[in-house]
Each structure stands twice: as structure tokens, then as C-alpha cells.
Design a protein around this motif. Structure first.
Motif, mmCIF file in Angstrom:
data_model
loop_
_atom_site.group_PDB
_atom_site.id
_atom_site.type_symbol
_atom_site.label_atom_id
_atom_site.label_comp_id
_atom_site.label_asym_id
_atom_site.label_seq_id
_atom_site.Cartn_x
_atom_site.Cartn_y
_atom_site.Cartn_z
ATOM 1 N N MET A 1 84.175 -53.842 22.349
ATOM 2 C CA MET A 1 83.410 -53.656 21.109
ATOM 3 C C MET A 1 81.897 -53.655 21.424
ATOM 4 S SD MET A 1 84.047 -55.524 17.485
ATOM 5 C CE MET A 1 84.143 -57.106 18.262
ATOM 6 N N VAL A 2 81.201 -52.697 20.830
ATOM 7 C CA VAL A 2 79.761 -52.640 21.106
ATOM 8 C C VAL A 2 78.978 -53.190 19.925
ATOM 9 C CG1 VAL A 2 79.969 -50.616 22.632
ATOM 10 C CG2 VAL A 2 79.439 -50.283 20.205
ATOM 11 N N VAL A 3 77.795 -53.677 20.248
ATOM 12 C CA VAL A 3 76.859 -54.135 19.218
ATOM 13 C C VAL A 3 76.260 -52.902 18.546
ATOM 14 C CG1 VAL A 3 74.556 -55.169 18.977
ATOM 15 C CG2 VAL A 3 76.311 -56.341 20.326
ATOM 16 N N LYS A 4 76.143 -52.955 17.217
ATOM 17 C CA LYS A 4 75.480 -51.846 16.507
ATOM 18 C C LYS A 4 74.068 -52.300 16.150
ATOM 19 C CE LYS A 4 79.429 -49.668 14.305
ATOM 20 N NZ LYS A 4 80.191 -49.600 13.065
ATOM 21 N N LEU A 5 73.112 -51.426 16.438
ATOM 22 C CA LEU A 5 71.725 -51.760 16.130
ATOM 23 C C LEU A 5 71.141 -50.642 15.271
ATOM 24 C CD1 LEU A 5 69.897 -54.135 16.966
ATOM 25 C CD2 LEU A 5 69.067 -52.714 18.848
ATOM 26 N N TYR A 6 70.720 -51.009 14.071
ATOM 27 C CA TYR A 6 70.098 -50.059 13.147
ATOM 28 C C TYR A 6 68.611 -50.035 13.477
ATOM 29 C CZ TYR A 6 74.604 -50.160 10.908
ATOM 30 O OH TYR A 6 75.955 -50.049 10.672
ATOM 31 N N THR A 7 68.126 -48.852 13.794
ATOM 32 C CA THR A 7 66.815 -48.770 14.438
ATOM 33 C C THR A 7 65.871 -47.758 13.789
ATOM 34 O OG1 THR A 7 67.539 -47.007 15.944
ATOM 35 C CG2 THR A 7 67.889 -49.282 16.685
ATOM 36 N N TYR A 8 64.603 -47.932 14.106
ATOM 37 C CA TYR A 8 63.565 -46.952 13.774
ATOM 38 C C TYR A 8 62.559 -47.076 14.926
ATOM 39 C CZ TYR A 8 59.918 -44.545 11.127
ATOM 40 O OH TYR A 8 58.956 -43.655 10.721
ATOM 41 N N ASN A 9 62.383 -45.987 15.674
ATOM 42 C CA ASN A 9 61.675 -46.088 16.956
ATOM 43 C C ASN A 9 60.274 -46.682 16.877
ATOM 44 O OD1 ASN A 9 63.749 -45.213 18.470
ATOM 45 N ND2 ASN A 9 63.010 -43.104 18.718
ATOM 46 N N MET A 10 59.556 -46.405 15.773
ATOM 47 C CA MET A 10 58.176 -46.883 15.714
ATOM 48 C C MET A 10 58.106 -48.387 15.439
ATOM 49 S SD MET A 10 55.634 -44.070 14.095
ATOM 50 C CE MET A 10 56.424 -43.396 12.653
ATOM 51 N N SER A 11 59.201 -48.988 14.982
ATOM 52 C CA SER A 11 59.175 -50.402 14.598
ATOM 53 C C SER A 11 59.112 -51.340 15.808
ATOM 54 C CB SER A 11 60.435 -50.726 13.779
ATOM 55 O OG SER A 11 60.657 -52.115 13.763
ATOM 56 N N PRO A 12 58.081 -52.196 15.869
ATOM 57 C CA PRO A 12 58.012 -53.168 16.966
ATOM 58 C C PRO A 12 59.207 -54.115 16.966
ATOM 59 C CG PRO A 12 55.920 -53.084 15.780
ATOM 60 C CD PRO A 12 56.905 -52.278 14.992
ATOM 61 N N SER A 13 59.670 -54.518 15.787
ATOM 62 C CA SER A 13 60.793 -55.461 15.718
ATOM 63 C C SER A 13 62.047 -54.827 16.305
ATOM 64 C CB SER A 13 61.050 -55.854 14.255
ATOM 65 O OG SER A 13 59.845 -56.184 13.622
ATOM 66 N N ALA A 20 65.694 -56.325 24.456
ATOM 67 C CA ALA A 20 66.616 -57.446 24.714
ATOM 68 C C ALA A 20 68.002 -56.926 25.106
ATOM 69 C CB ALA A 20 66.698 -58.346 23.483
ATOM 70 N N CYS A 21 68.454 -55.855 24.463
ATOM 71 C CA CYS A 21 69.764 -55.279 24.828
ATOM 72 C C CYS A 21 69.754 -54.841 26.292
ATOM 73 C CB CYS A 21 70.099 -54.095 23.929
ATOM 74 S SG CYS A 21 70.632 -54.589 22.284
ATOM 75 N N GLU A 22 68.637 -54.268 26.706
ATOM 76 C CA GLU A 22 68.517 -53.829 28.106
ATOM 77 C C GLU A 22 68.487 -55.048 29.046
ATOM 78 O OE1 GLU A 22 68.655 -50.939 29.413
ATOM 79 O OE2 GLU A 22 67.638 -51.102 31.365
ATOM 80 N N ILE A 23 67.685 -56.040 28.684
ATOM 81 C CA ILE A 23 67.536 -57.230 29.538
ATOM 82 C C ILE A 23 68.875 -57.948 29.707
ATOM 83 C CG2 ILE A 23 66.528 -59.569 29.578
ATOM 84 C CD1 ILE A 23 64.021 -58.260 28.157
ATOM 85 N N PHE A 24 69.636 -58.058 28.612
ATOM 86 C CA PHE A 24 70.882 -58.831 28.657
ATOM 87 C C PHE A 24 72.123 -57.953 28.872
ATOM 88 C CE2 PHE A 24 68.050 -61.433 25.826
ATOM 89 C CZ PHE A 24 67.708 -62.326 26.820
ATOM 90 N N ASN A 25 71.868 -56.677 29.187
ATOM 91 C CA ASN A 25 73.001 -55.778 29.465
ATOM 92 C C ASN A 25 73.999 -55.704 28.324
ATOM 93 O OD1 ASN A 25 73.443 -54.219 31.783
ATOM 94 N ND2 ASN A 25 73.066 -56.113 32.966
ATOM 95 N N VAL A 26 73.510 -55.626 27.122
ATOM 96 C CA VAL A 26 74.386 -55.609 25.951
ATOM 97 C C VAL A 26 74.867 -54.178 25.721
ATOM 98 C CG1 VAL A 26 74.521 -56.087 23.463
ATOM 99 C CG2 VAL A 26 72.979 -57.437 24.909
ATOM 100 N N PRO A 27 76.184 -53.949 25.668
ATOM 101 C CA PRO A 27 76.640 -52.603 25.313
ATOM 102 C C PRO A 27 76.333 -52.371 23.836
ATOM 103 C CG PRO A 27 78.496 -54.098 25.698
ATOM 104 C CD PRO A 27 77.258 -54.916 25.810
ATOM 105 N N PHE A 28 75.540 -51.353 23.543
ATOM 106 C CA PHE A 28 75.166 -51.188 22.136
ATOM 107 C C PHE A 28 75.099 -49.725 21.723
ATOM 108 C CE2 PHE A 28 70.673 -49.784 22.021
ATOM 109 C CZ PHE A 28 70.336 -49.911 23.363
ATOM 110 N N GLU A 29 75.240 -49.560 20.407
ATOM 111 C CA GLU A 29 75.139 -48.230 19.800
ATOM 112 C C GLU A 29 73.926 -48.270 18.880
ATOM 113 O OE1 GLU A 29 77.611 -45.622 16.465
ATOM 114 O OE2 GLU A 29 78.413 -47.521 17.181
ATOM 115 N N LYS A 30 73.090 -47.228 19.023
ATOM 116 C CA LYS A 30 71.873 -47.163 18.229
ATOM 117 C C LYS A 30 72.151 -46.322 16.985
ATOM 118 C CE LYS A 30 67.246 -45.801 19.433
ATOM 119 N NZ LYS A 30 66.374 -45.172 20.395
ATOM 120 N N ILE A 31 71.870 -46.870 15.815
ATOM 121 C CA ILE A 31 72.057 -46.093 14.583
ATOM 122 C C ILE A 31 70.681 -45.913 13.931
ATOM 123 C CG2 ILE A 31 73.222 -46.008 12.328
ATOM 124 C CD1 ILE A 31 75.203 -48.105 13.844
#
Ligand code: GSH
Length: 216
Positions: A1-13, A20-31
């Protein structure tokens, strides 16, 4: 199961969570959620986050909003060791303190400028908003004069949270290296990190270019 992350590229948050997903090797899907097109205001998104903000993270049955909650969750759940978010109560308290410092001072003051330009088309930056950011830089310098990283002598998720704001904000309100040498060195150092290059740089540049083109 992958983590889902709702995103907007310009957002610092959002960018801090991607790092953090990259640092912790989290398998994730960007929405992607286009907040300029109002996609964060749909009934479907409001069910996930009634305060209509990205990022939102879903991991199994957990839905979490606010990067300052998501970063600790990812570190605790996916971190291989506790270096990015110490388990030691006193060290952890210092990281939490700086996450809150970001939420209420650095990010909040940046958002007072960028949020309105991006979301309401505002074309001015009042001097008091600039002064508030400058004061934020002074606080950063005071902290970084005591320790190499923002919450101690090791890089932590608090640095990641603040880094994502500073990479764009300092392109809008200049960070004077003479006045803020420690903060400038901290920023230049972390900007070279692979996670920053991969998941922060483009969005930070995009936000700064967008704001600068509208308030120029
Ligand atoms: N404290 C929140 C702030 C999130 C936030 O302000 N997100 C902005 C983009 S940077 C947003 O979604 N704004 C849309 C809105 O407030 O309606 C966090 O760290 O996640």
C-alpha cells in the motif's frame, strides 16, 4: 500500500512532505490539487480536510493534514533510525519547538505575502509584511548562531520544514548574507541536498518567479 499525498508544487508545506517521503523512502503517490483552480474547495477534498489546505496525506485508514503533523508521522513510521526526529524526549521537544516556530512564524509570515498573491491576485507587498519576514530571519540567525542546524547539531525534520519555506521566500525577500551569515550558510548547505534538488527546487523557483512577476 502506498501513501497518498495531495499536492500543489508551489506550496512549501507540500514540498517539505515530498522531501520527507524521499528521505524516508516512503512509497507514495502524488495527487495534484490545483488550488488556483479551486480544486481544494470541492466537497470531496473538504471531506479530507475541512480547512481546505494542502498537503493532505492518506496512509491506510489515516487521513492527516498539516505538514507539521505529517513530517513527524512519516519520520516515526518510515524512518530507519530516529536521527531526523529523535525519540529522546528532550531532543524531540526541541524539534517540535522548531516545527511550531515554522508553522507560526516563518511559514505564516511567508504565507501572508505569497498566499494572497497566488490565491487572490494581490499585487503589492506592504512594508510591515516585509519587516515581519526580516524579523523571522533575525530569529533564524539567533537559533543558528547556537547550533549548526535549527534544532541541534544534526539535521532534523524541522530543518526540512523551514528549508521548504526559505528556498522560495529568500528569492522574494532577500536574505542578506552579511547580516545573516549563519542562516545563509545553513540554507546554501541544505539546498545542495539531493532531496531538496529533487523535490523542492523546481516548486520553490516556480513560487518565487510567480510572486516576483506579479508584484514587480
Ligand atoms: N500549516 C499548514 C499550512 C498549509 C497551507 O497553508 N497550504 C496552502 C498552500 S501553501 C493552501 O493549501 N492554501 C489554500 C487555502 O488556504 O485555501 C501546513 O503546514 O500544512
Amino acid at each position: 500500500m502506498v501513501v497518498k499525498l495531495y499536492t500543489y508544487n508551489m506550496s512549501p508545506s507540500v514540498r517539505s512532505c515530498l522531501m520527507a517521503c524521499e528521505i524516508f523512502n516512503v512509497p507514495f503517490e502524488k495527487i495534484p490539487i490545483d488550488i488556483q483552480a479551486g480544486e481544494h474547495l470541492t466537497p470531496e477534498f473538504l471531506k479530507k480536510n475541512p480547512i481546505h489546505q494542502v498537503p493532505v496525506m492518506e496512509d491506510g485508514d489515516l487521513t492527516l493534514h498539516d505538514s507539521h503533523a505529517i513530517l513527524p508521522y512519516l519520520a516515526d513510521t518510515y524512518g530507519k533510525d530516529d536521527s531526523w526526529y529523535p525519540k529522546d524526549v528532550k531532543k524531540r521537544a526541541l524539534v517540535n519547538q522548531k516545527l511550531i516556530f515554522n508553522a507560526v512564524i516563518i511559514f505564516a509570515r511567508a504565507r501572508n505575502i505569497t498566499g494572497q498573491v497566488v490565491l487572490t491576485g494581490k499585487r503589492t507587498i506592504e512594508p510591515e509584511l516585509i519587516a515581519a519576514v526580516e524579523e523571522g530571519y533575525e530569529f533564524m540567525e539567533a537559533f543558528l548562531s547556537r547550533t549548526k542546524y535549527i534544532a541541534g547539531d544534526h539535521v532534523t525534520i524541522a530543518d526540512v520544514a523551514i528549508l521548504a519555506v526559505m528556498t522560495s521566500l529568500t528569492q522574494i525577500i532577500k536574505l542578506d548574507a552579511q547580516k545573516y551569515p549563519k542562516t545563509s550558510a545553513w540554507l546554501e548547505n541544505l539546498k545542495t541536498a539531493p532531496y531538496c534538488k529533487k523535490y523542492d527546487e523546481a516548486g520553490a523557483n516556480e513560487l518565487a518567479a510567480y510572486v516576483n512577476s506579479r508584484v514587480a
